[in-house]
Scaffold this motif. Structure first.
Motif, PDB file in Angstrom:
ATOM      1  N   TYR A  25      -3.006   0.726  -0.676  1.00 11.81           N
ATOM      2  CA  TYR A  25      -2.487   1.858   0.079  1.00 11.81           C
ATOM      3  C   TYR A  25      -3.390   2.165   1.274  1.00 11.81           C
ATOM      4  O   TYR A  25      -2.909   2.447   2.373  1.00 11.81           O
ATOM      5  CB  TYR A  25      -2.364   3.076  -0.839  1.00 11.81           C
ATOM      6  N   LEU A  26      -4.709   2.105   1.076  1.00  7.45           N
ATOM      7  CA  LEU A  26      -5.659   2.342   2.166  1.00  7.45           C
ATOM      8  C   LEU A  26      -5.442   1.348   3.305  1.00  7.45           C
ATOM      9  O   LEU A  26      -5.449   1.743   4.485  1.00  7.45           O
ATOM     10  CB  LEU A  26      -7.097   2.224   1.663  1.00  7.45           C
ATOM     11  N   LYS A  27      -5.271   0.090   2.986  1.00  6.95           N
ATOM     12  CA  LYS A  27      -5.042  -0.929   4.014  1.00  6.95           C
ATOM     13  C   LYS A  27      -3.813  -0.585   4.851  1.00  6.95           C
ATOM     14  O   LYS A  27      -3.839  -0.666   6.077  1.00  6.95           O
ATOM     15  CB  LYS A  27      -4.886  -2.308   3.381  1.00  6.95           C
ATOM     16  N   LYS A  28      -2.755  -0.193   4.167  1.00 11.94           N
ATOM     17  CA  LYS A  28      -1.517   0.153   4.860  1.00 11.94           C
ATOM     18  C   LYS A  28      -1.722   1.376   5.758  1.00 11.94           C
ATOM     19  O   LYS A  28      -1.315   1.392   6.919  1.00 11.94           O
ATOM     20  CB  LYS A  28      -0.413   0.424   3.836  1.00 11.94           C
ATOM     21  N   GLN A  29      -2.387   2.399   5.227  1.00 13.30           N
ATOM     22  CA  GLN A  29      -2.584   3.627   5.992  1.00 13.30           C
ATOM     23  C   GLN A  29      -3.541   3.429   7.167  1.00 13.30           C
ATOM     24  O   GLN A  29      -3.370   4.042   8.220  1.00 13.30           O
ATOM     25  CB  GLN A  29      -3.081   4.755   5.082  1.00 13.30           C
ATOM     26  N   GLN A  30      -4.544   2.591   7.001  1.00  6.54           N
ATOM     27  CA  GLN A  30      -5.483   2.328   8.092  1.00  6.54           C
ATOM     28  C   GLN A  30      -4.789   1.610   9.245  1.00  6.54           C
ATOM     29  O   GLN A  30      -5.127   1.829  10.406  1.00  6.54           O
ATOM     30  CB  GLN A  30      -6.690   1.548   7.576  1.00  6.54           C
ATOM     31  N   THR A  31      -3.829   0.773   8.937  1.00  9.81           N
ATOM     32  CA  THR A  31      -3.041   0.123   9.983  1.00  9.81           C
ATOM     33  C   THR A  31      -2.143   1.148  10.666  1.00  9.81           C
ATOM     34  O   THR A  31      -2.033   1.177  11.892  1.00  9.81           O
ATOM     35  CB  THR A  31      -2.182  -1.014   9.387  1.00  9.81           C
ATOM     36  N   GLU A  32      -1.541   2.001   9.878  1.00  5.63           N
ATOM     37  CA  GLU A  32      -0.615   3.005  10.397  1.00  5.63           C
ATOM     38  C   GLU A  32      -1.312   4.031  11.283  1.00  5.63           C
ATOM     39  O   GLU A  32      -0.762   4.468  12.294  1.00  5.63           O
ATOM     40  CB  GLU A  32       0.075   3.703   9.215  1.00  5.63           C
ATOM     41  N   VAL A  33      -2.532   4.429  10.916  1.00  7.32           N
ATOM     42  CA  VAL A  33      -3.228   5.485  11.653  1.00  7.32           C
ATOM     43  C   VAL A  33      -3.522   5.064  13.092  1.00  7.32           C
ATOM     44  O   VAL A  33      -3.607   5.920  13.978  1.00  7.32           O
ATOM     45  CB  VAL A  33      -4.507   5.940  10.917  1.00  7.32           C
ATOM     46  N   THR A  34      -3.647   3.778  13.341  1.00  7.75           N
ATOM     47  CA  THR A  34      -3.930   3.318  14.700  1.00  7.75           C
ATOM     48  C   THR A  34      -2.768   3.573  15.647  1.00  7.75           C
ATOM     49  O   THR A  34      -2.964   3.599  16.870  1.00  7.75           O
ATOM     50  CB  THR A  34      -4.281   1.811  14.725  1.00  7.75           C
ATOM     51  N   HIS A  35      -1.580   3.790  15.114  1.00  2.00           N
ATOM     52  CA  HIS A  35      -0.387   4.009  15.926  1.00  2.00           C
ATOM     53  C   HIS A  35      -0.040   5.487  16.074  1.00  2.00           C
ATOM     54  O   HIS A  35       0.989   5.813  16.665  1.00  2.00           O
ATOM     55  CB  HIS A  35       0.808   3.262  15.325  1.00  2.00           C
ATOM     56  N   LYS A  46      -7.677  12.308   7.255  1.00  2.00           N
ATOM     57  CA  LYS A  46      -8.196  13.111   6.141  1.00  2.00           C
ATOM     58  C   LYS A  46      -7.762  12.496   4.807  1.00  2.00           C
ATOM     59  O   LYS A  46      -8.562  12.395   3.872  1.00  2.00           O
ATOM     60  CB  LYS A  46      -7.710  14.550   6.243  1.00  2.00           C
ATOM     61  N   VAL A  47      -6.511  12.099   4.709  1.00  2.00           N
ATOM     62  CA  VAL A  47      -6.008  11.454   3.488  1.00  2.00           C
ATOM     63  C   VAL A  47      -6.782  10.170   3.217  1.00  2.00           C
ATOM     64  O   VAL A  47      -7.198   9.914   2.080  1.00  2.00           O
ATOM     65  CB  VAL A  47      -4.490  11.174   3.597  1.00  2.00           C
ATOM     66  N   ILE A  48      -7.002   9.386   4.246  1.00  2.00           N
ATOM     67  CA  ILE A  48      -7.751   8.132   4.097  1.00  2.00           C
ATOM     68  C   ILE A  48      -9.157   8.408   3.597  1.00  2.00           C
ATOM     69  O   ILE A  48      -9.645   7.748   2.677  1.00  2.00           O
ATOM     70  CB  ILE A  48      -7.765   7.338   5.424  1.00  2.00           C
ATOM     71  N   SER A  49      -9.811   9.395   4.185  1.00  2.00           N
ATOM     72  CA  SER A  49     -11.174   9.751   3.773  1.00  2.00           C
ATOM     73  C   SER A  49     -11.227  10.189   2.313  1.00  2.00           C
ATOM     74  O   SER A  49     -12.100   9.756   1.547  1.00  2.00           O
ATOM     75  CB  SER A  49     -11.705  10.866   4.684  1.00  2.00           C
ATOM     76  N   LYS A  53     -13.036   8.342  -1.013  1.00  2.00           N
ATOM     77  CA  LYS A  53     -13.925   9.038  -1.953  1.00  2.00           C
ATOM     78  C   LYS A  53     -13.415   8.879  -3.382  1.00  2.00           C
ATOM     79  O   LYS A  53     -14.189   8.608  -4.302  1.00  2.00           O
ATOM     80  CB  LYS A  53     -14.019  10.526  -1.611  1.00  2.00           C
ATOM     81  N   ASP A  54     -12.119   9.061  -3.562  1.00  2.00           N
ATOM     82  CA  ASP A  54     -11.502   8.928  -4.882  1.00  2.00           C
ATOM     83  C   ASP A  54     -11.707   7.525  -5.446  1.00  2.00           C
ATOM     84  O   ASP A  54     -12.036   7.366  -6.620  1.00  2.00           O
ATOM     85  CB  ASP A  54     -10.012   9.257  -4.784  1.00  2.00           C
ATOM     86  N   SER A  96       0.508  13.435  -3.356  1.00  2.00           N
ATOM     87  CA  SER A  96       0.818  13.831  -1.992  1.00  2.00           C
ATOM     88  C   SER A  96      -0.439  14.131  -1.207  1.00  2.00           C
ATOM     89  O   SER A  96      -0.483  13.974   0.003  1.00  2.00           O
ATOM     90  CB  SER A  96       1.750  15.045  -1.973  1.00  2.00           C
ATOM     91  N   ALA A  97      -1.493  14.536  -1.879  1.00  2.00           N
ATOM     92  CA  ALA A  97      -2.734  14.877  -1.183  1.00  2.00           C
ATOM     93  C   ALA A  97      -3.621  13.673  -0.942  1.00  2.00           C
ATOM     94  O   ALA A  97      -4.297  13.596   0.073  1.00  2.00           O
ATOM     95  CB  ALA A  97      -3.500  15.920  -1.984  1.00  2.00           C
ATOM     96  N   LEU A  98      -3.638  12.731  -1.873  1.00  2.00           N
ATOM     97  CA  LEU A  98      -4.608  11.647  -1.780  1.00  2.00           C
ATOM     98  C   LEU A  98      -4.022  10.256  -1.764  1.00  2.00           C
ATOM     99  O   LEU A  98      -4.762   9.297  -1.749  1.00  2.00           O
ATOM    100  CB  LEU A  98      -5.588  11.732  -2.962  1.00  2.00           C
ATOM    101  N   GLY A  99      -2.761  10.124  -1.790  1.00  2.00           N
ATOM    102  CA  GLY A  99      -2.223   8.778  -1.774  1.00  2.00           C
ATOM    103  C   GLY A  99      -1.441   8.478  -3.022  1.00  2.00           C
ATOM    104  O   GLY A  99      -0.990   9.383  -3.705  1.00  2.00           O
ATOM    105  N   PRO A 100      -1.308   7.214  -3.353  1.00  2.00           N
ATOM    106  CA  PRO A 100      -0.355   6.817  -4.365  1.00  2.00           C
ATOM    107  C   PRO A 100      -0.771   7.050  -5.805  1.00  2.00           C
ATOM    108  O   PRO A 100       0.075   7.164  -6.653  1.00  2.00           O
ATOM    109  CB  PRO A 100      -0.168   5.317  -4.103  1.00  2.00           C
ATOM    110  N   VAL A 101      -2.057   7.087  -6.081  1.00  2.00           N
ATOM    111  CA  VAL A 101      -2.465   7.074  -7.475  1.00  2.00           C
ATOM    112  C   VAL A 101      -3.516   8.120  -7.723  1.00  2.00           C
ATOM    113  O   VAL A 101      -4.448   8.268  -6.969  1.00  2.00           O
ATOM    114  CB  VAL A 101      -3.027   5.692  -7.877  1.00  2.00           C
ATOM    115  N   LYS A 102      -3.380   8.767  -8.869  1.00  2.00           N
ATOM    116  CA  LYS A 102      -4.411   9.697  -9.360  1.00  2.00           C
ATOM    117  C   LYS A 102      -4.444   9.602 -10.832  1.00  2.00           C
ATOM    118  O   LYS A 102      -3.492   9.389 -11.476  1.00  2.00           O
ATOM    119  CB  LYS A 102      -4.121  11.115  -8.968  1.00  2.00           C
TER     120      LYS A 102
END
Length: 102
Positions: A25-35, A46-49, A53-54, A96-102
């Motif tokens: 999920y991080l890989k996908k979001q890091q690509t998306e954030v550049t756009h 913030k979600v990525i950060s 941490k999680d 919703s706050a941190l991504g796909p898994v908790k």
């Protein structure tokens, strides 16, 4: 294999699955954030950060479980559960706050 070992191995497996899902999920979001720009970019950063941490905490939990540092593992798991409760109190889900898994 005794019950504690079986339970520990199961817990490690579940957490490792969460870690792998977080990394994907991080890989996908890091690509998306550049756009993105503006507030949407800040929110996603913030979600990525938080997800980084999680993921690091989950890695620490696995390490503690594998080295049979039960107190450390328990405390880290308790902190994770408290974090989830805080999100739920705010009307959010951990997902919703941190991504796909908790």
């Amino acid at each position: 294999m005794n019950h504690r070992t079986t339970t520990t191995n199961s817990q490690i497996s579940l957490i490792n699955n969460d870690i792998e899902t977080n990394i994907q999920y991080l890989k996908k979001q890091q690509t998306e954030v550049t756009h993105l720009s503006g507030k949407r970019k800040q929110d996603l950063e913030k979600v990525i950060s938080e997800l980084k941490k999680d993921t690091e905490i989950k890695k620490n939990i696995v390490s503690a479980l594998e080295s049979k540092q039960w107190s450390t593992a328990y405390n880290l798991l308790a902190e994770e559960n408290l974090k989830i409760l805080e999100y739920e109190k705010k009307g959010q889900t951990a997902n919703s706050a941190l991504g796909p898994v908790k």
